[in-house]
Design a protein around this motif. Structure first.
Motif, PDB file in Angstrom:
ATOM      1  N   ARG A 117      96.912 -70.687 -65.577  1.00 30.21           N
ATOM      2  CA  ARG A 117      95.896 -70.557 -66.630  1.00 30.21           C
ATOM      3  C   ARG A 117      96.519 -70.552 -68.013  1.00 30.21           C
ATOM      4  O   ARG A 117      95.830 -70.725 -69.025  1.00 30.21           O
ATOM      5  N   ALA A 118      97.816 -70.279 -68.063  1.00 27.11           N
ATOM      6  CA  ALA A 118      98.490 -70.261 -69.359  1.00 27.11           C
ATOM      7  C   ALA A 118      99.026 -71.642 -69.744  1.00 27.11           C
ATOM      8  O   ALA A 118      99.426 -71.864 -70.878  1.00 27.11           O
ATOM      9  N   ALA A 119      99.041 -72.533 -68.769  1.00 25.52           N
ATOM     10  CA  ALA A 119      99.539 -73.880 -69.061  1.00 25.52           C
ATOM     11  C   ALA A 119      98.644 -74.515 -70.114  1.00 25.52           C
ATOM     12  O   ALA A 119      97.443 -74.245 -70.154  1.00 25.52           O
ATOM     13  N   SER A 120      99.236 -75.291 -70.964  1.00 28.00           N
ATOM     14  CA  SER A 120      98.545 -75.990 -72.055  1.00 28.00           C
ATOM     15  C   SER A 120      97.987 -75.034 -73.120  1.00 28.00           C
ATOM     16  O   SER A 120      97.190 -75.419 -73.959  1.00 28.00           O
ATOM     17  N   ARG A 121      98.389 -73.769 -73.073  1.00 30.40           N
ATOM     18  CA  ARG A 121      98.027 -72.887 -74.184  1.00 30.40           C
ATOM     19  C   ARG A 121      99.297 -72.438 -74.894  1.00 30.40           C
ATOM     20  O   ARG A 121     100.390 -72.569 -74.371  1.00 30.40           O
ATOM     21  N   LYS A 154     108.153 -73.628 -77.893  1.00 35.11           N
ATOM     22  CA  LYS A 154     108.927 -74.624 -77.151  1.00 35.11           C
ATOM     23  C   LYS A 154     108.263 -74.898 -75.810  1.00 35.11           C
ATOM     24  O   LYS A 154     107.751 -73.982 -75.172  1.00 35.11           O
ATOM     25  N   VAL A 155     108.289 -76.150 -75.382  1.00 37.22           N
ATOM     26  CA  VAL A 155     107.732 -76.493 -74.072  1.00 37.22           C
ATOM     27  C   VAL A 155     108.793 -76.228 -73.004  1.00 37.22           C
ATOM     28  O   VAL A 155     109.917 -76.716 -73.107  1.00 37.22           O
ATOM     29  N   ARG A 156     108.444 -75.439 -72.012  1.00 32.67           N
ATOM     30  CA  ARG A 156     109.380 -75.093 -70.941  1.00 32.67           C
ATOM     31  C   ARG A 156     108.759 -75.485 -69.611  1.00 32.67           C
ATOM     32  O   ARG A 156     107.572 -75.264 -69.377  1.00 32.67           O
ATOM     33  N   LEU A 206     105.179 -76.429 -63.514  1.00 35.24           N
ATOM     34  CA  LEU A 206     104.216 -76.109 -64.566  1.00 35.24           C
ATOM     35  C   LEU A 206     104.917 -76.278 -65.904  1.00 35.24           C
ATOM     36  O   LEU A 206     106.104 -75.984 -66.030  1.00 35.24           O
ATOM     37  N   SER A 207     104.148 -76.722 -66.863  1.00 31.25           N
ATOM     38  CA  SER A 207     104.692 -76.852 -68.193  1.00 31.25           C
ATOM     39  C   SER A 207     104.053 -75.774 -69.077  1.00 31.25           C
ATOM     40  O   SER A 207     102.836 -75.695 -69.177  1.00 31.25           O
ATOM     41  N   LEU A 208     104.893 -74.937 -69.649  1.00 26.71           N
ATOM     42  CA  LEU A 208     104.383 -73.841 -70.470  1.00 26.71           C
ATOM     43  C   LEU A 208     104.915 -73.976 -71.888  1.00 26.71           C
ATOM     44  O   LEU A 208     106.094 -74.308 -72.084  1.00 26.71           O
ATOM     45  N   LYS A 209     104.058 -73.696 -72.868  1.00 26.90           N
ATOM     46  CA  LYS A 209     104.515 -73.710 -74.254  1.00 26.90           C
ATOM     47  C   LYS A 209     104.719 -72.268 -74.711  1.00 26.90           C
ATOM     48  O   LYS A 209     103.768 -71.534 -74.945  1.00 26.90           O
TER      49      LYS A 209
END
Lengths: 159, 761
Positions: free
Chosen positions: A65-69, A10-12, A3-6
């Motif tokens: 659900r938090a991805a891309s937010r 920072k994108v992690r 998953l990519s999280l911001k």
């Protein structure tokens, strides 16, 4: 699953089961200890983070659900060396005892003040009413939020 | 004691407490070779160390339970050492490195450990000045110290860090006694308090900036290399044993390492925390049918308390002018009333958490225990290890307000870690904490007074039926009970620990006074969610609720204003009178009798007063409330506190403690009661156990009375004590309804109003 999280600008990238609540991903995968486990039931507020400008209880938000937010945690507001204005207001008012609930207090107040920069005391209490504190630091917490409100809308510290 | 080795790398990750927040650093000092592995109090090196970079590290078994007490202790040491408080850092509650000064509890930290650390600091300063005098070739008395730099007006200067940085004192000091009663270097002169520059100032809390930024490392945030995550699965009903554990029921959950079963203890270990949580929730266990001993309801419990006849009676205070006066004088008017206090929770916001690393015959555990030496004994016993092979390292938990499950969870983590041979972190879930934390005991209290012809109290008798501690004092922790370890003791039945007479009417010097607190037998060794242990101001808060409400009832009989009535009485400590007057002045208390017909208004106002003495700290509370006479809802609007706690180390710290005491007191008075139904307790989450919220908070107004000549008394649990009685007395003032059972819920007020109205002609 990756998953990519911001988080805090920072994108992690993390490798987790997508249904894992955001809280455990922030704490255990990203080492962000600001958000705390208190109840896992969205009843106490200790795990609060800001998701796209809204204060949410990260113990019940699936990570996917938090991805891309935009996720903001306590660490995103400043550090002990360079505290943000709301954190500084909490220092100035010495607004804690054990401090375990304080992440939730600061993050809830941050989202609240961003939306309503000049609240009344009654509105502050209403905004924080869903956050529990056992030490009885409520009076100081209200004073700290009032102090930050007087200073102006809370902003990120310049980095 | 062998030397404490500086900066010697080992594998332990420990947590230091300093002005700059919490840092992790490499542990120094392996075992020092003493019989139980603990440092010796007669060696100055056991208390403090000076490093070459100008920091002073203090070693103390006292821990910060979130009250800021380490800031105050830092001030005391910095004052005596003549250094900036910024130079002090603290290693706390590490069984390998700190002297056992007893656990952190009972408002005794500054009172008892303050002088110990002050004397050790004075001994260090004296030795450093002696060495400077030799080096500078001037007499010691001609030297002055400013922030660790020792100067002579004629011969230059030398600093602490130059004199001894990174080296040992190798100096013996006198030390006698043990634990809280350790008497350290009593022969070393200390500063006159009149010269204090740091003690008495509102130095900001050293821990807060890191707590406001997520950098502070709580026990919940300790992570070690290779750590796994565990959860224990406890039964819902008392006395249940697992008959069958279906490991296949969690086959679909990834990353499971083990299902651990030891006796009646069941746990799961997984690579991720979320897998451990899901597995614990989903694991299918068939439990035995419980043969319960829990009372069917709170009312049944009060009945049991009231009617218990088989107990070790402790007469704790007995003063009689004549022996015959203890019996009922037939020609005297006698009044009596019964008060009830419920089981209440500590309600930690962060559930208990520990990390254990057990391998071969050694264990290292990080947890937020109030007394790490005590936890070490329990864990060593459970594992069958020598105590010296178990190291408990304090890491701050969530504010606990009494002995709590950081002890129990240390055992859980130790069992799971041993089973899988890896470090395991266990955090209890909310339901675990609510159900299985030891509770503050219920109390049933009967008071009676005989009045002479002038309506003066001639004889006062208070009886307090309570349950002794069945958790943590000479009894096994939870996992040990489930595993079936043989019981060691009888709790404190008959020992009188922490209960006793305080609050039973002992503020007043009545001619005849009889205060008795018999311990009622209670579930000692079984697995029960109604284990009992100390909850802030144990025993005293309920006895004061009874005695100070009863004082109001007596004032009403005497047709006097309740404040004036108290002031008219002979007192055992005149400082009580002083706090009464100070609080009354601040709250602008105006003497008057009860309102005549208060029920005409839908919203009635009232004010009430109560006082307490907690081991020398004297406090008066005045509560102002508003009652909605239709719903019965009470709103506490303002609480005024006047407190005399002797010398004040940190005024803002004291205010912070008082505010917290008052708000927690309001919460316990207005909302809190543990409910049960014969099988289990019914409050398993915050949804079913209400505590104070922001919209419920009163204003708090504080008058501090500074008495440096008395030394440090305690502030951690004094101001909470008079709050319940002050609120109940305000309720009586508002609507002439006397509630004698806590909490003062709207339903109880409404029922009492209806009873009162129907009794009217």
């Amino acid at each position: 699953m990756r998953l990519s999280l911001k988080v805090n600008g920072k994108v992690r990238s993390v490798d987790v089961h997508p249904s894992t609540p955001l809280l455990y991903v922030l704490r255990n995968n990203l080492g962000l200890n600001g958000p705390k486990f208190g109840c896992g039931l969205a009843q106490c507020g200790a795990c609060t983070v800001i998701l796209n400008g809204r204060a949410v209880r990260s113990c019940v938000v699936p990570a996917e659900r938090a991805a891309s937010r935009e996720i903001t945690t306590l660490e995103g507001l400043g550090s002990s060396d360079r505290p943000g204005p709301l954190q500084q207001a909490f220092i100035d008012e010495q607004a804690a005892q054990c401090g375990y609930c304080i992440n939730g207090m600061i993050m809830t107040a941050k989202a609240f003040l961003d939306a309503k920069p000049d609240p009344t005391e009654r509105e502050i209490k209403h905004a924080l009413n869903g956050n529990l504190c056992r030490c009885g630091s409520h009076l100081r917490i209200v004073r700290a939020v009032r102090r930050a409100a007087r200073i102006g809308p809370t902003k990120k510290p310049s980095s | 004691m062998k030397r404490r080795t500086f900066l010697q790398a080992s594998t332990a990750l420990t947590i230091s407490f300093s002005l700059w927040g919490t840092r992790t650093f490499m542990n120094s000092s392996p075992k020092d070779g003493d019989t139980d592995g603990s440092p010796q109090p007669s060696s100055l090196d056991s208390w403090l160390a000076v490093s070459a970079d100008g920091l002073i590290t203090v070693y103390t078994s006292k821990v910060d339970l979130g009250t800021g007490v380490l800031t105050a202790l830092s001030q005391i040491m910095a004052e005596e050492l003549d250094v900036s408080v910024h130079r002090i850092r603290m290693i706390t509650g590490d069984t390998d490195r700190t002297i056992d000064q007893s656990q952190t509890s009972g408002s005794r930290t500054l009172h008892k450990a303050g002088p110990q650390l002050r004397q050790a600091s004075a001994a260090a300063r004296q030795e450093l000045v002696r060495r400077a005098s030799l080096q500078l070739h001037v007499p010691a008395h001609s030297l002055t110290v400013e922030d660790g730099v020792i100067s002579s007006p004629t011969s230059g200067s030398v600093s602490y860090w130059q004199l001894i940085g990174d080296r040992h004192f190798d100096l013996s000091i006198t030390a006698s006694g043990s634990g809280a009663d350790l008497n350290v270097a009593p022969d070393v002169p200390v500063k006159n308090p009149k010269e204090y520059r740091i003690v008495g100032k509102s130095v900001p809390r050293v821990d807060l900036p890191a707590k406001f930024s997520g950098e502070f490392v709580y026990s919940h945030d300790v992570r070690v290399e290779g750590m796994l995550h565990g959860r224990v699965v406890r039964p819902n009903d008392v006395l249940s044993e697992p008959q069958f554990v279906d490991e296949k029921s969690i086959a679909d959950i990834p990353d499971i390492v083990a299902v651990v079963r030891k006796g009646g203890l069941v746990g799961v270990v997984a690579k991720t925390e979320w897998s451990a949580i899901q597995a614990a929730a989903q694991l299918k266990i068939i439990w035995t049918q419980a043969a319960t001993t829990v009372p069917a309801s709170p009312d049944a419990l009060y009945y049991y308390l009231a009617n218990a006849a088989n107990f070790a009676e402790q007469v704790v205070a007995d003063k009689t002018a004549h022996a015959s006066d203890l019996t009922h004088p037939l020609n005297r008017k006698t009044l009596e009333a019964t008060y009830q206090w419920p089981f209440q929770m500590h309600g930690m916001i962060g559930p208990s958490c520990a990390v254990a690393d057990v391998h071969n015959d050694r264990a290292r555990i990080w947890t937020g225990s109030q007394g790490t030496h005590r936890t070490r004994k329990a864990v060593a016993d459970l594992l069958g290890f020598a105590e010296r092979n178990v190291q408990i390292i304090y890491a701050e938990g969530s504010g606990c307000y009494g002995r709590l499950c950081p002890d129990d969870v240390a055992e859980d983590a130790a069992v799971l870690s041993r089973a899988v041979g890896r470090p395991v972190r266990v955090q209890w879930m909310r339901e675990d904490e609510h159900v299985w934390e030891p509770k503050g005991s219920a109390q049933w209290i009967h008071v009676e007074a005989s009045l002479d012809e002038n309506q003066k109290v001639e004889r006062w008798a208070l009886t307090d039926h309570y349950f002794p501690y069945t958790a943590g004092v000479d009894t096994r922790l939870l996992a040990s009970r489930q595993i079936g370890m043989p019981q060691t003791g009888q709790g404190n039945l008959g020992h009188g620990f922490a209960y006793g007479k305080a609050g039973g009417g002992d503020l007043y010097a009545f001619p005849n006074q009889h205060i008795v607190s018999p311990a009622v037998p209670w579930i000692q060794n079984d697995l029960t969610p109604l284990r009992t242990c100390n909850l802030r101001a144990p025993g005293t808060i309920a006895r004061t609720f009874a005695s100070e409400c009863f004082m109001d009832e007596l004032a009403n009989i005497a047709k006097m204003d309740p404040l004036e009535y108290r002031l008219s009485l002979p007192m055992n400590d005149e400082r009580t009178r002083e706090t009464l007057m100070a609080a009354a002045e601040r709250a602008q208390w105006k003497s008057r009798l009860l309102r005549s017909d208060p029920n005409n208004t839908p919203s009635a106002k009232g004010r009430g007063v109560a006082s307490a003495n907690r081991d020398g700290t004297v406090v008066t509370a005045i509560a102002e409330i508003q009652v909605d006479t239709r719903s019965g809802a009470i709103s506490v609007q303002r609480v005024t506190i006047a407190q005399d706690c002797g010398m004040i180390a940190n005024p803002d710290g004291v205010r912070n403690q008082i505010e917290g005491n008052v708000l927690q007191g309001v919460s316990r008075t207005m909302f809190e009661e543990v409910e049960f139904d014969g099988r289990s307790i019914k409050n398993s989450t915050w949804a079913s156990y209400k505590t104070l919220r922001f919209e419920d908070i009163p204003e708090v107004d504080i008058v501090l009375i500074d008495r440096p000549e008395l030394g440090f008394l305690g502030v951690g649990e004094a101001a909470i004590i008079p709050v319940p009685a002050a609120i109940a007395n305000a309720l009586f003032d508002a609507i002439q309804v006397r509630l004698r059972t806590v909490p003062l819920t709207a339903a109880r007020v409404k029922a009492a109003v209806i009873r009162q109205n129907s009794a009217k002609p």
